[in-house]
Design an enzyme around this catalytic site. Structure first.
Site, mmCIF file in Angstrom:
data_model
loop_
_atom_site.group_PDB
_atom_site.id
_atom_site.type_symbol
_atom_site.label_atom_id
_atom_site.label_comp_id
_atom_site.label_asym_id
_atom_site.label_seq_id
_atom_site.Cartn_x
_atom_site.Cartn_y
_atom_site.Cartn_z
ATOM 1 N N ASP A 237 0.792 -1.109 0.074
ATOM 2 C CA ASP A 237 -0.183 0.030 -0.165
ATOM 3 C C ASP A 237 1.018 1.281 0.044
ATOM 4 O OD1 ASP A 237 -2.031 1.890 0.136
ATOM 5 O OD2 ASP A 237 -2.669 1.345 1.993
ATOM 6 N N LYS A 244 1.358 7.781 0.176
ATOM 7 C CA LYS A 244 1.888 7.817 1.740
ATOM 8 C C LYS A 244 3.206 8.710 1.644
ATOM 9 C CE LYS A 244 -0.411 3.711 3.607
ATOM 10 N NZ LYS A 244 -1.228 4.185 4.595
ATOM 11 N N ARG A 318 -11.028 -0.761 1.827
ATOM 12 C CA ARG A 318 -12.669 -0.785 1.777
ATOM 13 C C ARG A 318 -13.037 -1.005 0.468
ATOM 14 N NH1 ARG A 318 -12.992 5.107 4.778
ATOM 15 N NH2 ARG A 318 -11.021 3.987 5.648
HETATM 16 N N1 BES Z 1 -3.324 0.175 4.913
HETATM 17 C C1 BES Z 1 -3.828 1.319 5.633
HETATM 18 C C2 BES Z 1 -4.015 1.594 7.083
HETATM 19 C C3 BES Z 1 -2.973 1.056 8.141
HETATM 20 C C4 BES Z 1 -2.338 2.117 8.830
HETATM 21 C C5 BES Z 1 -2.520 -0.177 8.280
HETATM 22 C C6 BES Z 1 -1.201 1.910 9.568
HETATM 23 C C7 BES Z 1 -1.478 -0.416 9.164
HETATM 24 C C8 BES Z 1 -0.905 0.540 9.771
HETATM 25 C C9 BES Z 1 -5.204 1.926 4.881
HETATM 26 O O1 BES Z 1 -5.114 1.431 3.649
HETATM 27 C C10 BES Z 1 -4.877 3.531 4.979
HETATM 28 O O2 BES Z 1 -4.055 4.032 4.539
HETATM 29 N N2 BES Z 1 -5.969 4.192 5.434
HETATM 30 C C11 BES Z 1 -5.984 5.492 5.695
HETATM 31 C C12 BES Z 1 -7.587 5.942 5.402
HETATM 32 C C13 BES Z 1 -7.666 7.310 5.348
HETATM 33 C C14 BES Z 1 -7.316 8.037 4.000
HETATM 34 C C15 BES Z 1 -9.124 7.543 5.637
HETATM 35 C C16 BES Z 1 -5.618 5.793 6.897
HETATM 36 O O3 BES Z 1 -5.853 5.292 8.017
HETATM 37 O O4 BES Z 1 -4.836 6.776 7.141
HETATM 38 ZN ZN ZN Z 2 -4.068 -0.094 3.058
HETATM 39 ZN ZN ZN Z 3 -4.191 2.816 2.193
#
Ligand code: BES
Ligand code: ZN
Ligand code: ZN
Length: 470
Positions: A237, A244, A318
């Site tokens: 990801d 990120k 999601r």
């Molecule tokens: N894979 C990440 C969530 C994650 C964060 C897992 C840290 C393990 C450790 C997920 O896909 C993500 O990036 N979520 C975002 C959602 C936001 C953009 C609404 C997040 O949590 O920042």
């Molecule tokens: Zn993710």
């Molecule tokens: Zn993500």
């Protein structure tokens, strides 16, 4: 300080005085404390490793004891990392089935190390549990099944994402299905496009590695109920175009921990054989910002027709899970459980050792937390507050994939998923974002890297459904 059950024979072979020896070496008996001494040829083993088990009076009855055993056995075996140690005999409490299984499982998991990429990787020591009784063989066999499942997840999570991408993950799933006697179907990018899986294809389109959807099935002739497990399988990801930061990306090879847990749970279930049908979905994609990547503001169509405005390409889990949940309607399940490293908000809420459980039914949610506790995994109930749902209203589509307000982000993600659960079906959502990957120092039976969290809970859920408990 006193010796725990199992150590009496060792003490006798040494001519007594083991407690005095350990005390002189500074041992206090606190949980997971390691103290080493030698046997001076009075035992077959030259080295004796004592592990503290904490205060007996502090121990809760029931399964809390099992978790102490798992952690102590794990810490003891983990401390024996020298390549010269080839065999380890465990003289830990194993007087009944539950303690024998806990001790064996802790030892198997604590002895794990991921050496695939090391030029001189070490061979793990052979483990033997010293205990008498008819219960021991069955307990050890049970621990081996769960141990192999957890180790499989760890290996998949720890693998480099340049090696583990959707196609190679699907190939591994096919091999495991074949050797475990599971049914398996794999949809490639063409089949996903034709089938209308807009979440999986949307997330996967920015990568040179095309997405896949794996469907695994275990069936039992006497089963009257079907459980669906769906696990988030983002093999890396990057965030996509909503990129990120470099730091936030470092652990993102672990974003397929949910899918790995589902695969490993199916492997274990096939070997245990509970009277329930289980179907596992592994939506697999790599979230990359390539030139074909989806753009913030793109509208995609999830399996079944719901449209989603993708405002943030980093909220991708999601989207792929939405396809899997909607697809699960055709399986007519009595229960759906998804498991995902879904949100950073989960880590903020519960930290790195406790997973979150949300559900569309409070009794089910509490039943899942209870199943997790009995399986030895820390999970905590979380709500799905209705007032957060309107944050997901979109100006152009049926739903937006993120809310403008980031508060309660873990719950908003759960509410998004709830929209895709087939009508009338009980559903629970496990957010394992923090616990899936361990970046601190090892403790108990938990090493650095992939932890394998969730597998034991999924297996327990299948057993509970089979027993009519869930
Ligand atoms: N894979 C990440 C969530 C994650 C964060 C897992 C840290 C393990 C450790 C997920 O896909 C993500 O990036 N979520 C975002 C959602 C936001 C953009 C609404 C997040 O949590 O920042
Ligand atoms: Zn993710
Ligand atoms: Zn993500």
């Amino acid at each position: 300080m006193e010796l725990a059950a199992g150590a009496a024979d060792v003490d006798a072979a040494l001519g007594g005085g083991l407690v005095d020896t350990l005390t002189a070496l500074g041992a206090t008996g606190k949980a997971e404390e390691i103290t080493r001494t030698v046997s001076n040829s009075r035992l077959g083993a030259p080295l004796i490793v004592a592990v503290g088990m904490g205060k007996a009076a502090d121990r809760e009855p029931g399964n809390a004891d099992a978790e102490i055993l798992r952690r102590c056995a794990g810490a003891a075996v983990r401390s024996l990392s020298s390549p010269t140690i080839r065999t380890v005999a465990l003289a830990l409490p194993a007087g009944d089935s539950a303690s024998a299984e806990a001790t064996a499982l802790g030892a198997l998991l604590g002895g794990y190390s991921f050496d695939r990429y090391r030029s001189n990787g070490r061979v793990p020591a052979d483990l033997t549990l010293i205990a008498d009784g008819d219960h021991v063989a069955g307990a050890v066999a049970g621990a081996e099944v769960l141990g192999a499942a957890v180790r499989l997840v760890r290996d998949l999570v720890n693998a480099s994402p340049s090696h583990l991408y959707p196609e190679s993950f699907a190939n591994t799933a096919e091999q495991i299905a074949a050797s475990s006697g599971l049914g398996v179907e794999v949809l490639d990018e063409t089949a996903l496009g034709e089938g209308g899986y807009g979440g999986i294809t949307g997330v996967g389109q920015g990568s040179v590695h095309a997405p896949r959807l794996v469907r695994l099935s275990y069936s039992h002739p006497e089963a009257s109920r079907t459980v669906v497990f769906a696990g988030k399988g983002i093999t890396f990801d990057s965030g996509g175009l909503s990129l990120k930061s470099p730091k936030a990306m470092e652990a993102m090879k672990s974003d397929m921990s949910g899918a790995a847990a589902v695969l490993a749970a199916l492997q274990a279930i096939a070997s245990i054989g509970p009277a329930v049908n289980v179907i596992g979905y592994l939506p697999l994609a790599e979230n990359m910002p390539g030139s074909g990547a989806q753009r913030p503001s793109d509208v995609i169509t999830i399996y079944g027709g719901t449209t989603v405005e993708v405002l943030n390409t980093d909220a991708e889990g999601r989207l792929i899970l939405a396809d899997a949940l909607a697809r699960a309607a055709a399986d007519e399940p009595t229960l759906i459980v998804d498991i995902a490293t879904l949100t950073g908000a989960q880590v903020i809420a519960l930290g790195n050792r406790v997973s979150a459980v949300m559900a569309n039914d409070d009794t089910l949610r509490d039943g899942i937390v209870d199943a997790a506790t009995r399986a030895g995994e820390a999970m905590w109930p979380m709500p799905l507050p209705d007032e957060l749902r309107r944050g997901l209203d979109s100006k152009v589509a049926d739903l937006a994939n993120v809310a403008a307000d980031r508060d309660g982000g873990m719950l908003t993600a759960g509410l998004f998923l709830r929209e895709f659960v087939p009508d009338g079906v009980r559903w629970a959502h496990l957010d394992i974002a923090g616990p899936a990957f361990h970046e601190g120092e090892p403790y108990g039976y938990t090493p650095k890297g992939g932890t394998g969290v969730g597998v034991r809970t999924l297996v327990q859920i299948a057993e509970d459904v089979s027993d009519g408990r869930l």
